[in-house]
Design a protein around this motif. Structure first.
Motif, short mmCIF file in Angstrom:
data_model
loop_
_atom_site.label_atom_id
_atom_site.label_comp_id
_atom_site.label_asym_id
_atom_site.label_seq_id
_atom_site.Cartn_x
_atom_site.Cartn_y
_atom_site.Cartn_z
N LEU A 12 26.18 44.69 68.30
CA LEU A 12 26.22 43.59 69.37
C LEU A 12 25.05 42.25 68.43
N PHE A 13 24.39 42.72 67.28
CA PHE A 13 23.88 41.91 66.55
C PHE A 13 24.63 40.66 66.25
N PHE A 14 25.90 40.94 66.01
CA PHE A 14 26.90 39.73 65.47
C PHE A 14 27.56 39.09 66.53
N CYS A 15 27.10 39.05 67.63
CA CYS A 15 27.44 38.08 68.90
C CYS A 15 26.62 37.19 69.31
N ASP A 16 27.20 36.19 69.52
CA ASP A 16 26.38 34.67 70.09
C ASP A 16 25.25 34.87 70.92
N GLU A 17 25.87 35.61 72.00
CA GLU A 17 24.96 35.90 73.22
C GLU A 17 23.74 36.47 72.68
N ASP A 18 23.66 37.64 71.90
CA ASP A 18 22.68 38.47 71.57
C ASP A 18 21.74 37.59 70.43
N GLN A 19 22.47 36.72 69.58
CA GLN A 19 21.47 35.90 68.80
C GLN A 19 20.74 34.85 69.61
N SER A 20 21.10 34.61 70.72
CA SER A 20 20.25 33.79 71.59
C SER A 20 19.02 34.50 72.11
N LEU A 21 19.40 35.78 72.45
CA LEU A 21 18.30 36.64 72.49
C LEU A 21 17.35 37.07 71.85
N LEU A 22 17.82 37.38 70.62
CA LEU A 22 17.17 37.53 69.46
C LEU A 22 16.21 36.57 68.95
N ALA A 23 16.64 35.17 69.22
CA ALA A 23 15.71 34.07 68.50
C ALA A 23 14.43 33.99 69.12
N LYS A 24 14.34 34.63 70.44
CA LYS A 24 13.00 34.63 71.23
C LYS A 24 11.82 35.69 70.60
N ALA A 25 12.47 36.52 69.96
CA ALA A 25 11.57 37.47 69.40
C ALA A 25 10.79 36.87 68.02
N ASN B 101 20.23 51.10 77.05
CA ASN B 101 19.43 51.87 78.07
C ASN B 101 18.79 50.54 79.17
N SER B 102 19.53 49.37 79.00
CA SER B 102 19.36 48.30 79.91
C SER B 102 17.87 47.82 79.87
N VAL B 103 17.20 48.20 78.94
CA VAL B 103 15.55 47.60 78.86
C VAL B 103 15.81 46.26 78.61
N LEU B 104 16.81 45.54 77.78
CA LEU B 104 17.10 44.22 77.58
C LEU B 104 18.14 43.87 78.08
N ASN B 105 18.43 42.58 78.41
CA ASN B 105 19.73 42.02 78.62
C ASN B 105 19.80 40.50 78.37
N ALA B 106 20.99 39.85 77.92
CA ALA B 106 21.13 38.78 77.80
C ALA B 106 20.04 37.54 78.36
N SER B 107 20.13 37.90 79.48
CA SER B 107 19.41 36.71 80.32
C SER B 107 17.86 37.12 80.68
N ALA B 108 17.42 37.98 79.77
CA ALA B 108 16.06 38.37 79.91
C ALA B 108 15.11 37.06 79.37
N GLU B 109 14.20 36.66 80.18
CA GLU B 109 13.43 35.44 79.93
C GLU B 109 12.35 35.91 78.75
N SER B 110 11.81 37.20 78.63
CA SER B 110 10.82 37.39 77.66
C SER B 110 11.34 38.67 76.77
N VAL B 111 10.68 38.91 75.49
CA VAL B 111 11.12 39.91 74.97
C VAL B 111 9.88 40.56 74.17
N PRO B 112 9.95 41.38 73.70
CA PRO B 112 8.88 42.28 72.96
C PRO B 112 8.41 41.32 71.68
#
Length: 586
Positions: free
Chosen positions: A301-314, A273-284
């Motif tokens: 997409l959990f298994f992609c590097d780009e997404d792991q960078s985003l998940l690391a912020k949570a 739903n484009s609520v999040l994307n790889a370039s997001a500065e903050s996450v819930p």
């Protein structure tokens, strides 16, 4: 009726000389007594000899009576260890190094304290009374041929320090909890967490929890475990000082069952739903990871590097999964180097993590040890046969029985029998082979039991068939059912060789804990026994049943079983993935 033949009584019956059965002391010893005569002189000599011997006998009895208790305990323990490393020189076992006393194991000096800590996997210092199995398991299991890397041991000790600092009821935990409740991510938190939701059958839970712990190691997160209905009843705590269980007052704990792809914080849904994307500065403050077998392309997409960078912020990740997703972690570029350092022998991941994490509770350990001592401890060889039939009709099925026999006889795991009863074996010390069968149905073990009772083996071996339980159908939510299931997985892992059923996580757990490459029974089609009936596994690693088929870098579909040499398709599920060592072959 007792499960299987009583091997000891059977042996005693065979060795008892029948010519003495109706003779009393007078008949047996009368001729000897007559040789001494009955004169007074002879009786006097006998009496004098007895008086001289009496003080010696009394001294010996007092010495034996006052042996220290701990010495007796060590003698008993030595018996178990001697049985655990008994040389094995028969057929398939000696050639494959699977016997309890393979040359490789016996040639190594035994460091009992190191054995007790499983080569350094386990931390010393636990209160042994709090979990009997933690430091007793080495007495029942042959020494592993696979030693954990020094780097894995170091990382486990570091993780334990992290868990102690950030686990439940610490200041860091309470600060992170306040951030979770606020719904906002403020700055970089001291500690980050991954919460595992108890979900699915026991085999799936064990495998998915091991996967989640590995993910926690790779991302420096603290693992917290949802108790579900019986996790605390089945397993001891694996980490020193701080519990791995999620506190009962944790927010959302009552909503875990309803977490799915439609949940507002579901990561896949938020991407879709484009609520999040790889370039997001903050996450819930928390994200829900839906990694169940029905997950969609966005969840994967959990298994992609780009997404792991985003998940690391949570600060908080909450995951629900019924998969052993380790193979796909090896396809994430940022994890590759760390995984190679942790596991130089790549096919040993669950073997090491499973023995580190999963210690049977005292109740389950009692089920395991009592059954082992009665039925398996005295055997020269033990075979585990795990039977899972994906058919709702009541069994047993003839084609399944035919397949089991075809596999075990062809691979020389079980001896052939003489159907004409022409073989007469007079061995005074017959080899004892114990066969542990686990199945929801008792028919398969009964058929094997009858075959080896009614007919002699061509090898002269005595074969006992044992089945701890037969619950008829899977009862995931029943406490005693799961206790027995966990005990049976563990018992299978203590055998010398293993036969398992395709697609079964029950078998995967047993093979991984035992460090065994099983013979896998192919899944039957059209009620016909497959030919060949079984195939030797390339590694002891479990299979990931629902992997993604997506190249994250190329952003297109691909065969993820062909990207790296150490991740291949499974023997029992053509679309599944499993980790192998580069030197393993199909």
């Amino acid at each position: 009726m007792q499960n299987g033949m009583d091997l000891n009584s059977f042996t005693r019956r065979r060795l008892s000389p029948s010519k003495y059965t109706d003779q009393g002391p007078a008949q047996l010893f009368g001729p000897r007594l007559r040789r001494f005569g009955t004169t007074t002189m002879t009786l006097t000599k006998i009496l004098a000899t007895g008086l001289v011997a009496l003080p010696v006998l009394f001294t010996l009895s007092m010495m034996l009576r006052h042996q220290p208790y701990d010495r007796l305990l060590r003698l008993a323990e030595a018996r178990v260890l001697e049985k655990r490393t008994q040389p094995n020189d028969t057929g398939a076992f000696s050639s494959l190094g699977l016997g309890r006393g393979s040359e490789h194991v016996l040639s190594q000096p035994t460091d009992k304290s190191n054995d007790k800590l499983l080569g350094g996997l386990l931390a010393a210092g636990f209160d042994e009374a709090s979990c009997t199995s933690r430091y007793q398991s080495y007495l029942y299991r042959k020494t592993s041929l696979y030693q954990p890397s020094s780097y894995l041991i170091s990382r486990l000790r570091n993780y334990e320090d992290l868990h102690k600092r950030c686990g439940p009821n610490t200041e860091s935990y309470y600060r992170a909890l306040e951030q979770l409740k606020s719904g906002q991510t403020v700055g970089s938190p001291d500690c980050k967490y991954v919460v595992w939701i108890s979900f699915s059958g026991l085999g799936n839970r064990i495998l998915s929890l091991a996967s989640t712990f590995l993910y926690a190691l790779l991302t420096n997160r603290v693992l917290l475990v949802d108790r579900g209905k019986d996790m605390a009843d089945l397993f001891c705590e694996p980490f020193p000082e701080k519990s791995w269980f999620l506190p009962m007052d944790f927010p959302f704990i009552g909503q875990f069952e309803s977490f799915d792809q439609k949940s507002s914080h579901c990561y896949g849904k938020m991407l879709k739903n484009s609520v999040l994307n790889a370039s997001a500065e903050s996450v819930p403050s928390y994200l829900y990871l839906h990694l169940v077998h029905d997950y969609d392309d966005h969840d994967k997409l959990f298994f992609c590097d780009e997404d792991q960078s985003l998940l690391a912020k949570a600060p908080w990740l909450i995951t629900k999964t019924d998969n052993y997703f380790v193979p796909s972690l090896f396809l994430i570029t940022s994890f590759e180097q760390e995984l190679s350092k942790l596991f130089p022998e790549k096919g040993t991941i669950f073997h090491h993590l499973g023995r580190y994490l999963f210690h049977p509770s005292d109740h389950v350990w009692g089920l395991i040890t009592r059954y082992y001592q009665i039925y398996l401890a005295k055997a020269d060889e033990s075979i585990g046969i795990q039977i899972r039939v994906f058919d709702s009709r009541p069994g047993p099925f003839k084609h399944v029985m035919d397949q089991i026999l075809a596999c075990t006889l062809k691979e020389k795991l079980l001896p052939e029998v003489d159907m004409q009863d022409s073989v007469v074996t007079l061995s005074e010390n017959p080899k004892l082979k114990a066969v542990l069968v686990t199945s929801l149905n008792s028919g398969y073990s009964e058929n094997l039991k009858n075959m080896y009772w009614e007919h002699p083996t061509l090898t002269g071996e005595v074969v006992g068939i044992y089945q701890p339980s037969h619950e008829e159908y899977q009862q995931t939510e029943k406490q005693m059912h799961n206790r027995k299931a966990w005990a049976e997985m563990y018992l299978l892992s203590l055998t010398d060789a293993l036969v398992t059923s395709s697609w079964s996580t029950f078998g995967y757990v047993a093979q991984g804990l035992g460090g065994l490459k099983p013979w896998i029974l192919y899944k039957p089609e059209n009620e016909t026994a497959p030919d060949p009936p079984c195939h030797r596994a390339m590694s002891m690693e479990p299979c990931f049943h629902a992997p993604p088929f997506y190249d994250c870098r190329a952003k297109k579909g691909t065969d993820t079983g062909a990207l790296v040499p150490h991740v291949r398709h499974c023997e029992d599920m053509s679309w599944g993935l499993k980790v192998i060592d580069n030197h393993d072959e199909l």
